[in-house]
Enzyme design. Structure first.
Site, PDB file in Angstrom:
ATOM      1  N   PRO A   1       0.436  -1.049   0.218  1.00  0.00           N
ATOM      2  CA  PRO A   1       0.261  -0.227   0.314  1.00  0.00           C
ATOM      3  C   PRO A   1       0.417   1.620   0.028  1.00  0.00           C
ATOM      4  CG  PRO A   1      -0.641  -1.570   1.626  1.00  0.00           C
ATOM      5  CD  PRO A   1       0.527  -2.270   1.332  1.00  0.00           C
ATOM      6  N   GLU A   2       0.390   1.428  -1.048  1.00  0.00           N
ATOM      7  CA  GLU A   2       0.958   3.783  -1.064  1.00  0.00           C
ATOM      8  C   GLU A   2       0.298   4.792  -0.874  1.00  0.00           C
ATOM      9  OE1 GLU A   2       2.741   3.571  -4.398  1.00  0.00           O
ATOM     10  OE2 GLU A   2       3.271   1.516  -5.216  1.00  0.00           O
TER      11      GLU A   2
END
Length: 294
Positions: free
Chosen positions: A2-3
């Site tokens: 996840p960014e």
């Protein structure tokens, strides 16, 4: 992993679901997820506390449970869900927070790389959190600041942007997309970029992240928000995951190379290796067609 857009989407969803709720119990099923303090102290510090707020810094989630802060890093595949306490627990559910309203905040992590720390004011923070660079949307971050942070670095610009001490929250997907919008080849040395390039690059980073947040992030593999919903930005990607396909802007081929062990995608025409190319009308049209106006 996840960014920033995915973590921000998770933060917003969890804020609506758990802020104001009291933690009635804490069940740590995989002790190594907890880095600090001991598991017993972790449980003791949180049990009976109320979630006051949820913040984000880079890719970290910060749950305010005064006088403590629960710091959570999702790493590769960490997920939070809020579900009724009588719902069967999914495989790889490692930490469960019982809530006063009969729901549970559950942390699931197939790869088991995620981490949690509960710290009081004055206690050491995780080193990765301390060393983070500025947030991409920080109004104090100007293109001149970005230039000063990168212009002495000889590494490829993609590698530099992935360095969380330079700018926080960027990962593989959004660096590829931002470099495409900026017309910069990922192998270009950071020291070769001019201030005008940095101005265009910072604008592109913010444009891509804004669109991704609006779309609820990108679900490439397992990402889902606190409601269990998948993101939608993967339907708007210009280059990432599109190797061998035609560029949406110019029709040229999207190429994939390995850079620092990471798959890297770019358009062979819109991002020339030797030379600079500003965003073309065709590139702008591609962005506009996905609901974004440059």
């Amino acid at each position: 992993m996840p960014e920033l857009p995915e973590v921000e989407t998770v933060r917003r969803g969890l804020s609506a679901l758990v802020v104001g709720q009291t933690i009635t119990r804490v069940d740590v099923r995989l002790p190594r997820i907890v880095r600090f303090p001991s598991v017993d102290a972790f449980v003791s510090r949180l049990q009976g506390r109320q979630f006051k707020d949820i913040r984000r810094r880079g890719k970290y989630l910060l749950f305010d449970v005064e006088p403590y802060t629960l710091i959570s890093h999702l790493r590769m595949e960490g997920q939070y869900r809020v579900v009724p306490e009588d719902e069967p627990k999914a495989l790889h559910t490692h930490v469960v927070f019982g809530l006063a309203n009969g729901m549970e905040l559950r942390y699931r992590d197939v790869r088991q790389f995620g981490t949690m720390d509960v710290v009081a004011e004055g206690e050491p923070l995780p080193s990765g959190l301390v060393s983070l660079g500025p947030e991409p949307f920080d109004p104090n971050l100007t293109f001149q600041d970005l230039y000063s942070r990168i212009h002495r670095r000889m590494a490829p610009i993609k590698s530099v942007l992935l360095n969380q001490t330079v700018i926080a929250g960027l990962g593989n997907i959004y660096v590829d997309e931002a470099l495409f919008l900026a017309g910069i080849h990922p192998l270009t040395g950071a020291d070769k970029l001019r201030k005008t390039d940095c101005e265009r690059l910072l604008q592109s980073i913010r444009e891509v992240l804004t669109r991704a947040i609006d779309a609820g992030g990108s679900t490439i593999r397992t990402y889902a928000d606190g409601y269990g919903r998948h993101g939608g930005f993967q339907m708007q990607l210009n280059v990432y995951g599109r190797a061998g396909e035609p560029c949406l802007g110019c029709g040229g081929e999207i190429e994939k190379i390995k850079l620092g062990g990471r798959g890297t995608h770019y358009c062979i025409h819109c991002q020339p290796r030797n030379g600079r190319k500003t965003r073309s009308k065709s590139m702008s049209a591609a962005a506009s067609s996905e609901g974004f106006t440059p």
